[in-house]
Design an enzyme around this catalytic site. Structure first.
Site, PDB file in Angstrom:
ATOM      1  N   GLY A   1      10.215  16.220  75.932  1.00  9.98           N
ATOM      2  CA  GLY A   1      11.163  16.870  76.841  1.00  9.98           C
ATOM      3  C   GLY A   1      12.096  15.947  77.589  1.00  9.98           C
TER       4      GLY A   1
ATOM      5  N   CYS B   1       6.657  24.040  69.391  1.00 12.99           N
ATOM      6  CA  CYS B   1       7.181  23.282  70.533  1.00 12.99           C
ATOM      7  C   CYS B   1       8.575  23.818  70.864  1.00 12.99           C
ATOM      8  CB  CYS B   1       7.258  21.809  70.133  1.00 12.99           C
ATOM      9  SG  CYS B   1       8.008  20.729  71.342  1.00 12.99           S
TER      10      CYS B   1
ATOM     11  N   THR C   1      10.742  22.510  72.932  1.00 14.16           N
ATOM     12  CA  THR C   1      11.711  21.410  73.019  1.00 14.16           C
ATOM     13  C   THR C   1      12.225  21.033  71.629  1.00 14.16           C
ATOM     14  OG1 THR C   1      10.381  20.628  74.872  1.00 14.16           O
ATOM     15  CG2 THR C   1      12.066  19.130  74.044  1.00 14.16           C
TER      16      THR C   1
ATOM     17  N   CYS D   1       7.165  26.391  77.447  1.00 10.10           N
ATOM     18  CA  CYS D   1       6.622  25.172  76.826  1.00 10.10           C
ATOM     19  C   CYS D   1       5.250  25.542  76.298  1.00 10.10           C
ATOM     20  CB  CYS D   1       6.512  24.062  77.875  1.00 10.10           C
ATOM     21  SG  CYS D   1       5.613  22.603  77.307  1.00 10.10           S
TER      22      CYS D   1
ATOM     23  N   HIS E   1       2.662  23.929  75.897  1.00  6.90           N
ATOM     24  CA  HIS E   1       1.535  23.363  76.645  1.00  6.90           C
ATOM     25  C   HIS E   1       1.107  24.272  77.815  1.00  6.90           C
ATOM     26  CE1 HIS E   1       2.494  19.590  74.592  1.00  6.90           C
ATOM     27  NE2 HIS E   1       1.446  19.010  75.137  1.00  6.90           N
TER      28      HIS E   1
HETATM   29  N1  DGL Z   1       4.909  21.639  73.874  1.00 11.80           N
HETATM   30  C1  DGL Z   1       6.235  21.135  74.077  1.00 11.80           C
HETATM   31  C2  DGL Z   1       7.202  22.286  74.347  1.00 11.80           C
HETATM   32  O1  DGL Z   1       6.883  23.416  74.010  1.00 11.80           O
HETATM   33  C3  DGL Z   1       6.195  20.047  75.096  1.00 11.80           C
HETATM   34  C4  DGL Z   1       7.409  19.225  75.086  1.00 11.80           C
HETATM   35  C5  DGL Z   1       7.239  17.839  75.584  1.00 11.80           C
HETATM   36  O2  DGL Z   1       6.528  17.082  74.942  1.00 11.80           O
HETATM   37  O3  DGL Z   1       7.880  17.519  76.585  1.00 11.80           O
HETATM   38  O4  DGL Z   1       8.284  22.125  74.836  1.00 11.80           O
END
Ligand code: DGL
Length: 260
Positions: free
Chosen positions: A45, A75, A77, A184, A186
């Protein structure tokens, strides 16, 4: 010719995309899968679009060597910065994930919607284009600086996490949001903590279920469903500490370390 028992490939900047993997494998239990956590390079990100595209290509090349029949970019991003380039370069079908602002915009009563996502997602052209379609609502956007790093370090329930979440969510509560979109992959792992901060009236939305349905549709449209009725086999790869990925999966499986 594509073999339908070939796996569905997933990648993310780290372990967060397993929140998407869990939804997809729940809906499609007989599909074989391969998950790649590029944790060594997390967070994506804060990287430039060019860097994100390069990392995505590296991940896709790995999954294609493993003969994946479809790739889920687990993801936001990576999707918002590189899905166009991936689709233009590779013949395999891609499923991307974006912040689920559509259902929030449809159902919001206060017309204020919180979006918590990475800098890469919030500043992307794709997100900007999507958000501006909803003229009836205001988006209260917040970059989740530091959240991915804490999750990648196994610190979901830490004091630092509580402090950051309070810092990011209190202003949204003050703005009277009635939906919080987790932009995100996560962040679904933070839902229990987020619920302790938000009043019950604010609903939390993430993209997992929608991505799983879309994956099923695209497999069907391309005649790629695995006709084998036995339970799918799953392989996990990470270029960082395998224990962190193992812990988040919460089931016993082999996580492979990859020098990548
Ligand atoms: N899981 C990633 C997302 O959905 C995290 C991005 C990152 O590593 O900043 O954006």
């Amino acid at each position: 010719m594509q073999n339908n028992s070939n796996p569905i490939g997933f990648f993310d900047s780290g372990i967060g995309g397993t929140s998407i993997w869990k939804e997809v494998s729940r809906l499609l239990p007989n599909e074989n899968t391969i998950y790649l956590a590029d944790s060594k390079n997390a967070p994506y990100g804060i990287k430039s679009k060019k860097e994100i595209i390069e990392l995505c290509f590296k991940n896709v090349d790995f999954l294609l060597k493993k003969k994946c029949k479809l790739i889920v970019v687990a993801c936001n991003t990576a999707t918002t910065n590189a899905i166009k380039e991936m689709r233009a370069t590779y013949a395999v079908p891609f499923i991307g994930i974006e912040p689920a602002i559509k259902p929030a915009a449809i159902y919001s009563k206060t017309q204020k919607i919180g979006v918590l996502a990475t800098k890469g997602t919030i500043t992307s052209e794709l997100f900007y284009e999507k958000a501006k379609q909803y003229t009836n609502v205001n988006f209260v956007e917040q970059i989740g600086t530091g959240l991915v790093e804490l999750i990648e370090n196994g610190k979901i329930e830490s004091e630092e996490m509580t402090q950051l979440l309070n810092q990011y969510l209190q202003p949204m509560i003050a703005e009277n949001i009635d939906y919080l979109v987790l932009g995100c992959s996560h962040y679904p792992y933070l839902i229990a903590q987020i619920q302790k901060i938000l009043p019950n009236s604010i609903k939390i939305i993430d993209s997992g279920e929608a991505v799983a349905k879309q994956t099923k549709n695209i497999l069907m449209q391309n005649n790629l469903r695995n006709s084998n009725t036995k339970k799918g086999e799953h392989l996990f790869f990470t270029n960082n500490n395998p224990t962190v990925l193992q812990n988040i999966l919460q089931f016993s499986t082999n996580v492979n370390y990859l020098d990548f």
